[in-house]
Write a protein that holds these residues in place. Sequence first.
Motif, short mmCIF file in Angstrom:
data_model
loop_
_atom_site.label_atom_id
_atom_site.label_comp_id
_atom_site.label_asym_id
_atom_site.label_seq_id
_atom_site.Cartn_x
_atom_site.Cartn_y
_atom_site.Cartn_z
N ALA A 1 16.23 -17.10 -33.72
CA ALA A 1 17.28 -17.43 -34.68
C ALA A 1 16.73 -18.31 -35.80
O ALA A 1 17.06 -18.12 -36.97
N GLU A 2 15.88 -19.26 -35.45
CA GLU A 2 15.26 -20.13 -36.46
C GLU A 2 14.37 -19.32 -37.40
O GLU A 2 14.39 -19.52 -38.62
N ILE A 3 13.59 -18.41 -36.84
CA ILE A 3 12.71 -17.57 -37.67
C ILE A 3 13.55 -16.67 -38.56
O ILE A 3 13.25 -16.50 -39.75
N ASP A 4 14.63 -16.10 -38.03
CA ASP A 4 15.51 -15.23 -38.82
C ASP A 4 16.12 -16.02 -39.98
O ASP A 4 16.20 -15.52 -41.10
N LEU A 5 16.54 -17.25 -39.72
CA LEU A 5 17.10 -18.10 -40.78
C LEU A 5 16.05 -18.35 -41.86
O LEU A 5 16.35 -18.27 -43.05
N GLU A 6 14.83 -18.61 -41.45
CA GLU A 6 13.74 -18.83 -42.40
C GLU A 6 13.47 -17.58 -43.25
O GLU A 6 13.27 -17.68 -44.46
N LEU A 7 13.47 -16.42 -42.62
CA LEU A 7 13.14 -15.18 -43.32
C LEU A 7 14.26 -14.68 -44.22
O LEU A 7 14.02 -14.22 -45.33
#
Length: 102
Positions: A67-73
Amino acid sequence: MIEVGIDVPNATVMLVEDADRYGISQLHQLRGRIGRGAYDSLCLLFGPKESRRLQALAHTATASGLAEIDLELRGEGEMIGVRQSGMQLYRFARPAGRRGAA
């Protein structure tokens, strides 16, 4: 949209072609549908090696990490509005996981 209501406990292989066309959450849910029984399992996601989403899935096992990576991307989109991705300009706060804002 992918239906992930599949429940075959002894399923051992999942193959997804053009996996880079799907979201991180969908792919994470799909790979969680195999390996529920007593047998070892394998999830094969086919797509470009340079896809940051597929790299994230290959190296991250937890939903919160993804979820954190998705938010970043993708960005958080609009809280009020119709845009589902992109960065917001916050003056007073920064969403969890965002670096470099506010």
